[in-house]
Design an enzyme around this catalytic site. Sequence first.
Site, PDB file in Angstrom:
ATOM      1  N   GLY A  21       0.829  -1.202   0.000  1.00  0.00           N
ATOM      2  CA  GLY A  21       0.000   0.000   0.000  1.00  0.00           C
ATOM      3  C   GLY A  21       0.864   1.252   0.000  1.00  0.00           C
TER       4      GLY A  21
ATOM      5  N   LEU B  10       9.895  10.912  -3.722  1.00  0.00           N
ATOM      6  CA  LEU B  10       9.829  10.372  -5.081  1.00  0.00           C
ATOM      7  C   LEU B  10       8.478  10.674  -5.723  1.00  0.00           C
ATOM      8  CD1 LEU B  10      11.559   6.958  -4.370  1.00  0.00           C
ATOM      9  CD2 LEU B  10      12.519   8.880  -5.656  1.00  0.00           C
ATOM     10  N   ASN B  11       7.407  10.529  -4.943  1.00  0.00           N
ATOM     11  CA  ASN B  11       6.064  10.713  -5.501  1.00  0.00           C
ATOM     12  C   ASN B  11       5.249  11.507  -4.482  1.00  0.00           C
ATOM     13  OD1 ASN B  11       3.356  10.467  -6.268  1.00  0.00           O
ATOM     14  ND2 ASN B  11       3.663   8.422  -7.136  1.00  0.00           N
TER      15      ASN B  11
ATOM     16  N   GLU C 170       6.777   5.383   8.135  1.00  0.00           N
ATOM     17  CA  GLU C 170       6.459   5.340   9.559  1.00  0.00           C
ATOM     18  C   GLU C 170       6.572   6.698  10.230  1.00  0.00           C
ATOM     19  OE1 GLU C 170       7.815   1.218  10.955  1.00  0.00           O
ATOM     20  OE2 GLU C 170       8.966   1.550   9.151  1.00  0.00           O
TER      21      GLU C 170
END
Lengths: 203, 333, 752
Positions: C464, C644-645, C719
Amino acid sequence: MPKTPGPPHLGLSRRSLLGTSGAVGAGLGLAGSADAQQTGPELAAFNTAQITLNVNGKRRTLNVEPRTTLVEALRDDMGLTGTKIGCNQGQCGACTVLLNGRRMNSCLILAITADGAEVVTIEGLADPAGRLHPMQEAFAEHDAFQCGYCTPGQILSAIGCIDEGHAKSAAEIREYMSGNLCRCGAYPNIVAAIESVRDGQEG
Amino acid sequence: MRNFDYHRPADMSAAIDAARAEGAEILAGGTLMVDLMKIGVREPDALVDITGLADLEGHDIGMDRIRFGALARMADVADDQTLKTAAPVLTESLWKAASPQLRQAARLGGNILQQTRCPYFRDTAYSQCNKRAPGSGCAALDGGKTNLHAILGGSDDCVAMYPGDWAQALIAFDAEVHTQGPGGTRTISFADLHVMPGDTPQIETILEPGEIVKHITVPVIPALKASHYLKARDRESYAFASASAAVGLEMEGETVRDVRIGLGGVAAVPWRARQAEEHLKGKSLTEETARETGRIAFADASPLEGSEYKIKLGADVVAGALMTAHARSQGGE
Amino acid sequence: MAQTLNTAVSRTDAPRKVTGTATYAADVIPAGMLHGALATSSIAVGTLTGLDTSAAEAEPGVVAVYTHENLPDYKSVKGFYAGGPGSASFWPMEGTEIKYAGQPIAYVVAETAAAARRGAQLITADYDSRPADVHMDPADSFVIGATGDSKGMVATKGDVPKGLAEAAQTLDVEYTTPFQHHNPMEMFASTAEWRGDRLTVWMPSQSVRTLRLGIAKAFGLPETSVRVISPFVGGAFGSKAGITPYAMLTIAAAKAVGAPVRLIVTRPQMYTVATFRPESVQRFRLGADETGKLTAFEHIEIAQTSQFDVVTNPGTHITRAMYASPNIHTEQRVARSDTNTGGFMRAPNEMQTFFGLEQAMDELAHKLGIDPVEMRRVNDTDRHPVEDVPFSSRSLMECYDSVSDTFGWADRTAEVGSMTDGDWLVGYGCATATYPTNILASNARVRMRGTGHAYIELAAHDVGTGSYTIFAQIAAARLGLPVEACDVVMGHGDMPVAPLAGGSGTAASAGSAVHDACLRIGRLVAAEVSRQPEGPLAGVSADRITLEDGVLRGPDGHSQSLVEALASTATTEVEAVGEFRHPALTDKLIRATFSGGYGTAGPVTPECAMFAFGAEMAEVHINRWTHEIRVPRAHGAFAAGTILNRKTAHSQLMGGMVWGIGSALHEVTEVDKPRARYLNANIAEYLVPVNADIREIRVEMLEERDDYVNPLGVKGIGELGIVGTAAAIANAVHHATGRRLRHLPIRMSDLV
């Protein structure tokens, strides 16, 4: 003493395994059937009953035990594994489908009680040309999931939420989408996706 | 789940005949029954699906009374805008219960008969549960702390809490339950429907085998209009009440003429706080009198360790609910 | 940086996830499949003296019942914390010993799932029961592998008592955190199919490599005979890392019954057949001068562990990296009680310890009359307080500045109880978040075609987290392709090794291997085109050709797109296996990862301390009538190197904060202590946030460059979001009410 494992009864039909006595349907009054007033259940006469469902516009006839839940009928008997089981206790909403137009937890619906019903699952949302339902598009666009496991249930529930008229504000959407747990925590994006579909502005 | 025989009778008399059989249980929306059957708490020989009894559907709002069919769905009734205005406590105690999907499936007749969430009742690994296995004892009394136990109406044999919301509005507003069974039809005061656990906690209602709830009526009184259901819970939605209050007020000028108080999340059965109601009648409604009324509602509470906070919480919830009802009686929200 | 990185890209697997065609483990139905169900123990400690399976066997549809007496043998493997691939070192159904409530005692195989579950319900057991103890007693705790070495479980610098004596204010407090269960939405499932001596297992996994090696070892098979398939995972959060009893029993049952078997563990059973977050006690002794500067820092963490494993989640390793202090002492202790073995659950070292640390900092700031943000500022440090190495990057105060701005921290009035909104008391709280940067060895294979497509394969996982998408983005950026032309295939145990999806390490480590594979492809293609008789780069020395954003560039300004260059070669296709081997990775660490373990370098290397940082602020409302606690707003600003995204990263950080809200206000596994049994083992009474609990969540991702951690500069975000949230909320509750609640969760029962 534990039974010595023998060869699995793969060659046997379920009826031959379960129907140890009595005729099919004995003690089994089915919806709309003529013997609806049947009483005095014959305990040994458990068996499967034939039911018909309209699933995603297709008529499906299948044999179910009375205890078979709708979600297991969909997944295990019809192979429609898009509907997920997240708790099997009506606590998470992952198994939400539209049953006669109402969103429901299919894990708490006995399939036999749905005889004759219309069921819409995630597999039935795209149009025949394969174009996604606006809610599917909106969920993808708004990143309204992470792991994706609760997503089919969220999408069906979201469609129900708008259909019921419970998507008038973000606060109302939050309340009326609270039957669908998302452990990844995508809730704000789910609300945004639903608002965009409601407004007809998704894309 | 144990397998079972399934009936779907087409009329009431066939339903009664099927339901009165030993080991038979009635099935409507199934949100309670199927759950309890899955976890092995209930193991009926037969289920009698009464959803084919069309007479039991729907609800209507009359001049003198509101009638709810036993098969009316929680969601449909909760969404009735007329009812929301006429008797907010009856819609609020529905939409604040369960989840949207459960409210689409669940029927009102089953809703009032829901069973406790006591973990010792629901986990069959516990051999001690007088409600599930009469005479076996009560694991809750020396068990781990939970907030699911009754602080009102419990007994030495059972401290399970009735978890429902709507029932608190029904008991506060003198609802009646209309049934039909092998012995004919009868009308039961809602206050008499549920039975205190005493030394027979397995007996939860006075309903006889085969007796089917047909509809529920609530008399229309002025206090219904200025009513409110306040539910305190640790998360915002989809949680059982830690404490809740179904209240209604009829004011005569500055004086409380009639007041109704039902208590959820705290008692063994649907609970009406009659002493607290009597205390407030004839007084003016201020924060002080509201809080005092709340305290009186819990005067007889006897909590297990871990549930003590519910005495104060419940009192504050009653007070808060009364303040909102009072605002409504003045035409505000 | 190339266009496809640090942008918002929709998940490449989104079409499958919104159409129900993403196949999770339980969605695969091999021909002839039977269904399994577990029967579990009602007692916690004792011996099984009798097991009656006759009723189960008589149940129509039941095919077989397995117990310790007739289950095929397999070699049990060690638990994760003992260096093995298992979720615990004790394996049920090997004998009659019962060590925790809910321990599997029998396995039923039937033709339908309903019949299997019914069969399991019909099994009755007799026990010789012994008293169980789930009271974690700090007095019986012991230090994990005490070495005195600061890299070990005890660290000491300076003299804490002296520092406390010199302080203007001191604090000596204890915080507690409860048992929590991951409760991923996907139920634990395992499907096993034997074909002769070849075994296929479908199972949601955070480490297909661990599973494959462990299963092969347990069943005495060559590794190549075991296939482990886990393309989609319905949430994991640490619960799907090791081999669990339910998987091993399913494999054994499938072998015995001679047919494929699928087990879907029930939601209540999920609480006992896998790991959880152990309960803990966090003891802090802090001292500070008038300006708030710490003069002493002591943190002793005591975490629960089972009787048969020592769970090692060293939270003090993280807290001691946070703030400058001349005197520091930390200890990592455990205490045993009668449960299954716990494990890692999202921010396993940090959620609990930062609930303590960040409330302690708030308490001390309050005593000193210092603004909580300033308290962090005066104690910020650019060197690790114990190891005395610099941080590879540390933007903590930039995060505080950003979040203070978006949240409106300046509007906070310092006095307790001074803010209200109608019937609601209002409180503002803040807390620091951090998460160590894990550096793990990884490989990845990339195949590129001259048609402009790339195929990326590695045994990594998308639980996910967005891994499918970011690997495609990395390849797209390096190879000069559209993201949608890059197909990523993952979640098979026989693919190039990638680390366990945990410790927020996948993007950093496996992503760096994808990056490296792409660079290798560039070199291979460069070598080809340099040898060609014609073309823009013909005759250019290959080692002088570089790959930049999909373009091969020679030293003289000549260039050619990689796709064109590749298309011009004879093969028109090239493949490379990339590697990520950070200089700090020792052979031992690399070997650990390649054998299914977690071989992380860091967060402290001889040169650097590597952490991502964040600052979180929460607004809390407390109703004066119901005492309900709600969080209308939570803001976080995070600096974690390269993002990154921006879309999936935002979701991860937001999801982490949602978890933090859950930890603060909702989550607790309640225990019937006299019987050592969980009381709310379901997802109705084990509260997790629902949609209505989550209102405004704002996530800011700061620009930060870190050239040390890995070639991509990625520090990991899976996290980080959860770490500060619970403390920020607890601090806000104090600000609203004056009540210091030093335990989790904080409930209305605490505030009546």
